[in-house]
Motif scaffolding. Structure first.
Motif, short mmCIF file in Angstrom:
data_model
loop_
_atom_site.label_atom_id
_atom_site.label_comp_id
_atom_site.label_asym_id
_atom_site.label_seq_id
_atom_site.Cartn_x
_atom_site.Cartn_y
_atom_site.Cartn_z
N ILE A 84 0.75 -1.21 -0.02
CA ILE A 84 0.07 -0.04 -0.03
C ILE A 84 0.91 1.47 -0.09
O ILE A 84 0.70 2.14 -0.88
N ILE A 85 1.90 1.33 0.78
CA ILE A 85 2.81 2.27 0.95
C ILE A 85 3.47 2.55 -0.31
O ILE A 85 3.75 3.73 -0.92
N THR A 86 4.09 1.70 -1.13
CA THR A 86 4.59 1.76 -2.22
C THR A 86 3.74 2.29 -3.25
O THR A 86 4.11 2.88 -4.23
N ALA A 87 2.58 1.62 -3.30
CA ALA A 87 1.80 2.16 -4.20
C ALA A 87 1.37 3.67 -4.20
O ALA A 87 1.35 4.55 -5.14
N GLY A 88 1.33 4.06 -2.91
CA GLY A 88 0.93 5.38 -2.66
C GLY A 88 2.26 6.44 -2.95
O GLY A 88 2.00 7.59 -3.55
N VAL A 89 3.59 5.95 -2.69
CA VAL A 89 4.28 6.79 -3.39
C VAL A 89 4.71 6.70 -4.87
O VAL A 89 5.09 7.68 -5.29
N ILE A 90 4.46 5.63 -5.43
CA ILE A 90 4.33 5.67 -6.85
C ILE A 90 3.43 6.78 -7.24
O ILE A 90 3.58 7.35 -8.40
N GLY A 91 2.20 6.65 -6.93
CA GLY A 91 1.30 7.61 -7.28
C GLY A 91 1.57 8.88 -6.90
O GLY A 91 1.29 9.83 -7.80
N LEU A 92 2.26 9.42 -5.86
CA LEU A 92 2.79 10.74 -5.44
C LEU A 92 3.70 11.13 -6.56
O LEU A 92 3.77 12.25 -7.02
N ILE A 93 4.67 10.13 -7.04
CA ILE A 93 5.74 10.43 -7.91
C ILE A 93 5.18 10.65 -9.25
O ILE A 93 5.40 11.75 -10.10
N ILE A 94 4.02 9.94 -9.52
CA ILE A 94 3.22 10.16 -11.10
C ILE A 94 2.60 11.67 -10.79
O ILE A 94 2.75 12.25 -11.85
N VAL A 95 2.10 12.03 -9.80
CA VAL A 95 1.54 13.26 -9.52
C VAL A 95 2.58 14.48 -9.45
O VAL A 95 2.28 15.36 -10.45
N ILE A 96 3.67 14.11 -9.16
CA ILE A 96 4.60 15.33 -9.27
C ILE A 96 5.13 15.35 -10.67
O ILE A 96 5.37 16.37 -11.12
N ILE A 97 5.38 14.27 -11.26
CA ILE A 97 5.86 14.29 -12.93
C ILE A 97 4.91 15.06 -13.70
O ILE A 97 5.12 15.85 -14.55
N GLY A 98 3.54 14.40 -13.40
CA GLY A 98 2.44 15.06 -14.09
C GLY A 98 2.37 16.58 -14.09
O GLY A 98 2.35 17.46 -14.85
N TRP A 99 2.59 17.25 -12.55
CA TRP A 99 2.72 18.58 -12.48
C TRP A 99 3.62 19.18 -13.00
O TRP A 99 3.44 20.06 -13.75
N ALA A 100 4.73 18.79 -13.12
CA ALA A 100 6.02 19.10 -14.00
C ALA A 100 5.86 19.18 -15.42
O ALA A 100 6.05 20.24 -16.05
N VAL A 101 5.35 18.24 -15.87
CA VAL A 101 5.00 18.15 -17.40
C VAL A 101 3.99 19.18 -17.79
O VAL A 101 4.13 19.97 -18.59
N VAL A 102 2.91 19.10 -16.96
CA VAL A 102 1.67 20.35 -17.14
C VAL A 102 2.41 21.67 -17.14
O VAL A 102 1.99 22.49 -17.91
N SER A 103 3.14 21.99 -16.09
CA SER A 103 3.67 23.51 -15.86
C SER A 103 4.71 23.80 -17.05
O SER A 103 4.53 24.83 -17.57
N PHE A 104 5.48 22.61 -17.59
CA PHE A 104 6.49 23.21 -18.51
C PHE A 104 5.53 23.41 -19.80
O PHE A 104 5.87 24.22 -20.60
N VAL A 105 4.57 22.51 -20.20
CA VAL A 105 4.00 22.51 -21.39
C VAL A 105 3.16 23.81 -21.34
O VAL A 105 2.93 24.65 -22.34
N LEU A 106 2.54 24.51 -20.21
CA LEU A 106 1.57 25.59 -20.16
C LEU A 106 2.64 26.88 -20.27
O LEU A 106 2.27 27.79 -20.82
N THR A 107 3.71 26.61 -19.56
CA THR A 107 4.55 27.90 -19.83
C THR A 107 5.31 28.00 -20.99
O THR A 107 5.35 29.27 -21.58
N THR A 108 5.46 26.97 -21.73
CA THR A 108 6.09 27.03 -23.16
C THR A 108 5.02 27.36 -24.23
O THR A 108 5.30 28.06 -25.21
N VAL A 109 3.85 26.83 -24.08
CA VAL A 109 2.71 27.46 -24.96
C VAL A 109 2.33 28.66 -24.69
O VAL A 109 1.93 29.49 -25.70
N ILE A 110 2.00 29.15 -23.65
CA ILE A 110 1.76 30.50 -23.33
C ILE A 110 2.92 31.37 -23.26
O ILE A 110 2.78 32.34 -23.78
#
Length: 110
Positions: A84-110
């Protein structure tokens, strides 16, 4: 009477920041709609969703820790808690990577 005063004091302390920042509202049009452009609105929505998913991932990690602490030495329960803890950590890493990608794309496009 003391219970009422205690409740009123807690309410006053809780609402104090709202009163202090009452004038710091986002600009709105006369119809009450936000005057932000579409990209800012989409960015705010994506950030809110990612924040919610991040909070859920942290909750899963806490739940796994609780399960581990209440396992009472049972190896099977400890193994399940680790999963359960491993799944939570993997989910948190995916969220952080997703935030970084979205932030990069939005700043690049805008």
């Amino acid at each position: 009477m003391m219970k009422f005063l205690k409740s009123a004091g807690i309410l006053a302390i809780t609402l104090a920041p709202h009163v202090a920042f009452a004038q710091l509202v986002t600009p709105t049009t006369p119809g009450g709609l936000s005057s932000n452009d579409l990209s800012t609105t989409i960015s705010n929505i994506i950030n809110a969703v990612l924040a919610l998913v991040g909070i859920i991932a942290l909750g899963v990690i806490l739940y796994g820790g609780f399960r581990w602490m209440t396992a009472a030495g049972n190896e099977e329960a400890v193994g399940e808690a680790k999963k359960i803890i491993t799944a939570g950590v993997i989910g948190l890493i995916i969220v952080i990577i997703g935030w970084a990608v979205v932030s990069f794309v939005l700043t690049t496009v805008i």
